[in-house]
Design an enzyme around this catalytic site. Structure first.
Site, PDB file in Angstrom:
ATOM      1  N   CYS A   2       0.820  -1.222   0.000  1.00 55.04           N
ATOM      2  CA  CYS A   2       0.000   0.000   0.000  1.00 55.04           C
ATOM      3  C   CYS A   2       0.849   1.265   0.000  1.00 55.04           C
ATOM      4  CB  CYS A   2      -0.880   0.028   1.237  1.00 55.04           C
ATOM      5  SG  CYS A   2      -1.943  -1.396   1.391  1.00 55.04           S
ATOM      6  N   ARG A  27       5.694  -0.247  -5.673  1.00 58.74           N
ATOM      7  CA  ARG A  27       5.569  -0.986  -4.415  1.00 58.74           C
ATOM      8  C   ARG A  27       4.680  -2.218  -4.560  1.00 58.74           C
ATOM      9  NH1 ARG A  27       6.331   2.814   0.173  1.00 58.74           N
ATOM     10  NH2 ARG A  27       4.807   1.672   1.380  1.00 58.74           N
ATOM     11  N   TRP A  73      -2.800  -2.888  -1.506  1.00 59.18           N
ATOM     12  CA  TRP A  73      -2.339  -4.267  -1.683  1.00 59.18           C
ATOM     13  C   TRP A  73      -3.149  -5.079  -0.675  1.00 59.18           C
ATOM     14  CZ3 TRP A  73       0.422  -7.980   1.255  1.00 59.18           C
ATOM     15  CH2 TRP A  73       1.035  -8.991   0.516  1.00 59.18           C
ATOM     16  N   ASN A  98      -2.328   2.574   5.628  1.00 59.40           N
ATOM     17  CA  ASN A  98      -1.375   1.474   5.425  1.00 59.40           C
ATOM     18  C   ASN A  98      -1.229   0.755   6.759  1.00 59.40           C
ATOM     19  OD1 ASN A  98      -0.962   2.451   2.896  1.00 59.40           O
ATOM     20  ND2 ASN A  98       1.192   2.994   3.176  1.00 59.40           N
ATOM     21  N   GLY A  99      -1.123  -0.574   6.718  1.00 56.37           N
ATOM     22  CA  GLY A  99      -0.947  -1.325   7.967  1.00 56.37           C
ATOM     23  C   GLY A  99      -2.130  -2.237   8.216  1.00 56.37           C
ATOM     24  N   GLU A 484      18.213 -18.339  -4.372  1.00 56.24           N
ATOM     25  CA  GLU A 484      17.867 -17.047  -4.958  1.00 56.24           C
ATOM     26  C   GLU A 484      17.403 -17.228  -6.410  1.00 56.24           C
ATOM     27  OE1 GLU A 484      17.179 -14.193  -4.065  1.00 56.24           O
ATOM     28  OE2 GLU A 484      17.497 -12.917  -5.798  1.00 56.24           O
ATOM     29  N   LYS A 488      13.730 -16.143  -7.831  1.00 57.99           N
ATOM     30  CA  LYS A 488      13.514 -15.262  -8.994  1.00 57.99           C
ATOM     31  C   LYS A 488      12.566 -15.919  -9.984  1.00 57.99           C
ATOM     32  CE  LYS A 488      14.607 -12.321  -7.744  1.00 57.99           C
ATOM     33  NZ  LYS A 488      15.343 -11.845  -6.613  1.00 57.99           N
ATOM     34  N   GLU A 491       8.901 -16.113  -8.661  1.00 55.51           N
ATOM     35  CA  GLU A 491       8.124 -14.887  -8.471  1.00 55.51           C
ATOM     36  C   GLU A 491       7.749 -14.208  -9.777  1.00 55.51           C
ATOM     37  OE1 GLU A 491      10.021 -11.726  -6.154  1.00 55.51           O
ATOM     38  OE2 GLU A 491      11.968 -12.486  -6.747  1.00 55.51           O
ATOM     39  N   HIS A 507      18.061 -37.390  -0.244  1.00 52.71           N
ATOM     40  CA  HIS A 507      17.274 -37.570   0.985  1.00 52.71           C
ATOM     41  C   HIS A 507      15.795 -37.256   0.754  1.00 52.71           C
ATOM     42  CE1 HIS A 507      20.901 -38.299   3.218  1.00 52.71           C
ATOM     43  NE2 HIS A 507      21.438 -37.193   2.711  1.00 52.71           N
ATOM     44  N   LYS A 606       6.772  -4.449  -3.749  1.00 51.02           N
ATOM     45  CA  LYS A 606       8.190  -4.110  -3.681  1.00 51.02           C
ATOM     46  C   LYS A 606       8.603  -3.807  -2.252  1.00 51.02           C
ATOM     47  CE  LYS A 606      12.194  -3.301  -5.460  1.00 51.02           C
ATOM     48  NZ  LYS A 606      12.930  -4.535  -5.769  1.00 51.02           N
TER      49      LYS A 606
HETATM   50  C1  F6R Z   1      12.439 -10.934  -4.128  1.00 49.75           C
HETATM   51  C2  F6R Z   1      12.366  -9.747  -3.289  1.00 49.75           C
HETATM   52  C3  F6R Z   1      11.880  -9.916  -1.906  1.00 49.75           C
HETATM   53  C4  F6R Z   1      12.592  -8.921  -0.966  1.00 49.75           C
HETATM   54  C5  F6R Z   1      11.994  -9.010   0.440  1.00 49.75           C
HETATM   55  C6  F6R Z   1      12.742  -8.125   1.415  1.00 49.75           C
HETATM   56  O1  F6R Z   1      12.943 -10.628  -5.400  1.00 49.75           O
HETATM   57  O2  F6R Z   1      12.667  -8.662  -3.715  1.00 49.75           O
HETATM   58  O3  F6R Z   1      12.039 -11.221  -1.460  1.00 49.75           O
HETATM   59  O4  F6R Z   1      13.948  -9.236  -0.936  1.00 49.75           O
HETATM   60  O5  F6R Z   1      10.658  -8.620   0.395  1.00 49.75           O
HETATM   61  O6  F6R Z   1      12.741  -6.814   0.986  1.00 49.75           O
HETATM   62  P1  F6R Z   1      13.815  -5.784   1.495  1.00 49.75           P
HETATM   63  O7  F6R Z   1      15.140  -6.204   0.986  1.00 49.75           O
HETATM   64  O8  F6R Z   1      13.365  -4.471   0.918  1.00 49.75           O
HETATM   65  O9  F6R Z   1      13.760  -5.803   2.988  1.00 49.75           O
END
Ligand code: F6R
Length: 611
Positions: A2, A27, A73, A98-99, A484, A488, A491, A507, A606
C-alpha cells in the site's frame, strides 16, 4: 505494498495525487483510489481495481485543493472497488490507511450497534467510522483522530480529510512509515518520498505515535503523549533520473544490466590500494567493528539469501555468524552472546518484519545494530547505529536483482573488516585481503562478461516456459545462490521452483526427478565441484534434464540430457556474485516467454510494510 499520498495546496491537487500514485506503483498494489474535497466543498471519492491509469481515466472531472489517495495491496478483503481506499463515513470523513488494525472486529461490532453501515470487508473502515463517531460527538478533526488512534491496536500510517474542516489533513503513524513533504505554501503527506519527487524536496519523518496537523502553510506534530514535538527537516536526494526505462522493455532487465555500474558505485571510495577502507563506512564504524565478535543477520526474501551467502564468508574468516528470517526471529526467545553485532539487510529499508526485529533486538543486549540498505531515507537506516548503503540506485522491478549483488559486495567488504580483527591482522590486511580487493575491483568487468551469456540463456529459456516445476541445485555458498535463482524464477514466471543443497537430493527430492523436471545447477570450479558432479550424475541416472552453469574448466559438458553454459573462471570468494547473473537472466527470459507482468508480478509488492 500500500502507498499513501495526500496534498493541501492553493492549486488543483488531483494531478499531484495521480502522479504520486504512479510513482508508488513500484511498491505493488491491486487497486487505487482518491478522495478530493471539490470546489463545492463536497467529498468526491473515486476508486478502481487495477492500475492507476484506470483511476486516472475516471478522475478527469475532479478538482480541488485538498485530497488523499492510495494504492492498495489486499490484506483484509479481496481486491475490489469497495475495498479500495479511501474509505468514507457519512460522506463527511475520508481515510487512507497502510498497515493492519488488529482489533477491527470488536470495533466493527460496536460501530454496527451505533448504526454505522459497512460497505467493505477491510479492517480500515472501522477507522473512518470511529473518527466520524468522535466528530459527531463534538470533537474537531484533530481530536477525533487522536481519540481514534488511542482505540486502535495494530499498525497504521493514516491520512484523514473531512469536508467539515477543509483547511487540513491529519496524518498519524504507528509502525507504518509516513512523512510530511514541505512545499511552498503547500504541504503533502506520503508513505515514501518517491511519491513527492516533483513537488517537495524537504520533508519530515513522523515517528511512531506521532499525529500531524498539516495545513497549506503549517505542520504541527504531536507525539504519543500529545505533546507538541519538532521533527528534523531533511532534504531528499531522490530524483527522476532513475525512474525511466532507458529503452529497456522492463525495469528488471535494465536493473540486471545496471549491475556493473551499481557494483562500481557500491565499491566507490571504499577500497584502498590493497585493502577495504573502514572510514567510508561511517564515523562510528571502527568502534562498532571493534566491538563485534559475532554476527547475527536478520532479513527477508532475497536479502535473507544474501545473508546466507555471507555466512560462508564470515565463518571462513573465523567470525561466528547466525542468519535468520525476520518474521521468525520476532516471535521467539533469544540467547545473545556478548559482542554480537546485530545486522539487518534490506533493499527498501521499510520491510516491516525486519524493522520490528531490529526494534526488538535493541532491548536484547547486542553490541550494536548495523543495517545494509539501499534506501538512504528509510526507516531501517534511521533506526540503526550504523548503516552501510549499497549504492545500487533505485530498484523498481519487484524482483530484486542489483540490490542483491550489491548487498553481497557490501557483506564481503564487511566480512573483510571483521576478519582483520578476528585474525589480528593490520589495517592493510594480508594476502587474502589483497586478493579479494583485486577481485572486487575487477568484479564489474566480470559481471559484464557474465551478462554476455544472455543470448545462450534466451535459447535455454525455451526449455522452461511450458514447465510446471523446476529444481535448483548448488553446494556451499552457491546453495543460497540456487535458492535465490529459484525465488527469482517462481516470483516472475509463476513456475514452481525449489532449491536444494545438492547433497540433500538423495534424501527426498530425487523422487521428483524425471524427464519433465528441469534441474538447474550452478557449478563453479571449487573444492565442492567433485561432490556436485556426483549429485548431477544422480539426476542423469534418473532421466533428469540438467541445465548447468558451469566453470569452463569444470569438465562438465553438454550432451543429449545436459545443457551446459560455460562461465569464465572466477575467484572463489566472488563466484557467488557472478553465478547470480545467469540465474537472473534465465528467470527474466522464461517470464518474458510466458508473458507475465515481469516488473509487477501478481500478488507481490516491492516494499513489504505489513506483517
Ligand atoms: C524478491 C524480493 C523480496 C525482498 C523481500 C525483502 O525478489 O525482492 O524477497 O527481498 O521482500 O525486501 P527488502 O530487501 O526491501 O527488505
Amino acid at each position: 505494498m500500500c502507498g499513501i499520498i495526500g496534498a493541501i495546496a492553493n492549486r488543483d491537487i488531483t494531478s499531484v495525487l495521480i502522479d504520486g500514485l504512479k510513482r508508488l506503483e513500484y511498491r505493488g498494489y491491486d487497486s487505487a483510489g482518491l478522495a478530493v474535497i471539490d470546489s463545492d466543498g463536497e467529498l468526491d471519492l473515486r476508486r478502481s481495481v487495477g492500475r492507476v491509469v484506470a483511476l486516472e481515466k475516471i478522475c478527469s472531472d475532479i478538482h480541488g485543493h485538498l485530497g488523499i489517495a492510495h494504492t492498495r495491496w489486499a490484506t483484509h478483503g479481496r481486491p475490489a472497488e469497495n475495498n479500495a481506499h479511501p474509505h468514507t463515513s457519512s460522506h463527511q470523513v475520508a481515510v487512507v490507511h497502510n498497515g493492519i488494525i488488529e482489533n477491527h472486529e470488536s470495533l466493527r461490532q460496536s460501530q454496527k450497534e451505533m448504526g454505522f453501515p459497512f460497505s467493505s470487508e477491510t479492517d480500515t473502515e472501522v477507522i473512518v467510522h470511529q473518527i466520524d463517531h468522535h466528530m459527531q460527538n463534538g470533537a474537531d478533526l484533530l481530536c477525533a483522530v487522536q481519540n481514534t488512534v488511542d482505540e486502535l491496536n495494530g499498525a497504521y500510517g493514516l491520512g484523514v480529510v473531512s469536508k467539515q474542516d477543509t483547511s487540513r489533513i491529519i496524518a498519524a503513524r504507528n509502525g507504518s512509515p509516513l512523512l510530511i513533504g514541505l512545499g511552498e505554501d503547500e504541504n503533502f503527506i506520503a508513505s515514501d518520498m518517491s511519491a513527492l519527487i516533483p513537488v517537495a524536496k524537504q520533508y519530515m519523518v513522523l515517528e511512531d505515535g506521532d499525529i500531524a496537523d498539516v495545513t497549506g502553510t503549517t505542520v504541527d506534530i504531536y507525539d504519543r503523549d500529545r505533546k507538541p514535538v519538532q521533527r528534523k527537516v531533511l532534504v531528499s536526494s531522490l530524483s527522476d533520473d532513475e525512474t525511466s526505462l532507458d529503452g529497456y522493455a522492463h525495469f528488471m532487465k535494465k536493473e540486471i544490466h545496471e549491475q556493473t555500474r551499481a557494483i562500481t558505485e557500491t565499491l566507490e571510495g571504499r577500497l584502498g590500494a590493497n585493502s577495504v577502507l573502514e572510514i567510508p563506512f561511517g564515523e562510528n564504524a571502527k568502534e562498532i567493528f571493534d566491538a563485534a565478535r559475532e554476527i547475527k543477520i536478520i532479513a527477508c526474501g532475497t536479502s535473507y539469501n544474501a545473508a546466507c551467502v555471507a555466512r560462508y564468508w564470515f565463518e571462513e574468516f573465523g567470525i561466528r555468524c547466525d542468519v535468520e528470517i525476520a518474521s521468525e526471529y520476532r516471535y521467539r526467545k533469544h540467547v545473545v552472546n556478548d559482542g554480537t553485532l546485530f545486522v539487518t539487510i534490506s533493499q527498501s529499508g521499510e520491510t516491516l518484519d525486519t524493522m520490528a526485529a531490529l526494534e526488538m533486538a535493541k532491548g536484547l543486549g547486542y553490541s550494536n545494530t548495523l543495517c545494509i540498505c539501499n534506501a538512504p531515507e528509510s526507516s531501517l537506516a534511521r533506526a540503526s547505529d550504523l548503516t552501510i548503503f549499497t549504492h545500487a540506485g533505485r530498484e523498481i522491478g519487484v524482483a530484486s536483482t542489483k540490490a542483491f549483488t550489491t548487498q553481497l559486495v557490501t557483506l564481503l567488504m564487511l566480512a573483510i573488516c571483521l576478519r582483520r580483527r578476528a585474525l589480528n591482522l593490520s589495517a592493510e590486511g594480508d594476502k587474502i585481503e589483497h586478493e579479494i580487493v583485486l577481485e572486487l575491483r575487477s568484479l564489474p568487468s566480470q559481471i559484464e562478461h557474465a551478462l554476455g551469456l544472455e543470448d545462450d540463456i534466451i535459447a535455454m529459456s525455451k526449455h522452461f516456459a511450458d514447465r510446471q516445476h523446476t529444481l535448483f541445485l548448488g553446494r556451499g555458498a552457491h546453495y543460497p545462490i540456487a535458492v535465490e535463482g529459484a525465488l527469482k524464477l517462481k516470483e516472475i514466471s509463476y513456475i514452481h521452483a525449489e532449491a536444494y543443497a545438492a547433497g540433500e537430493l538423495k534424501h527426498g527430492p530425487l523422487a521428483l526427478v524425471d524427464a519433465d523436471m528441469p534441474v538447474v545447477a550452478v557449478a563453479p570450479n571449487n573444492e565442492l565441484l567433485g561432490k556436485l558432479k556426483s549429485n548431477l550424475e544422480e539426476v542423469r541416472a534418473r532421466g533428469g534434464r540438467l541445465f548447468v552453469f558451469a566453470d569452463i574448466d569444470s569438465g562438465i559438458h553438454s550432451d543429449d540430457d545436459t545443457h551446459v553454459l560455460h562461465v569464465a573462471p572466477v575467484n572463489n570468494y566472488i563466484a557467488p556474485i557472478i553465478y547470480t547473473i545467469p540465474l537472473q537472466l534465465l528467470s527474466y527470459h522464461v517470464a518474458l516467454l510466458k508473458g507475465t507482468d515481469i516488473d509487477k508480478p501478481r500478488n507481490l509488492a516491492k516494499s513489504v510494510t505489513v506483517e
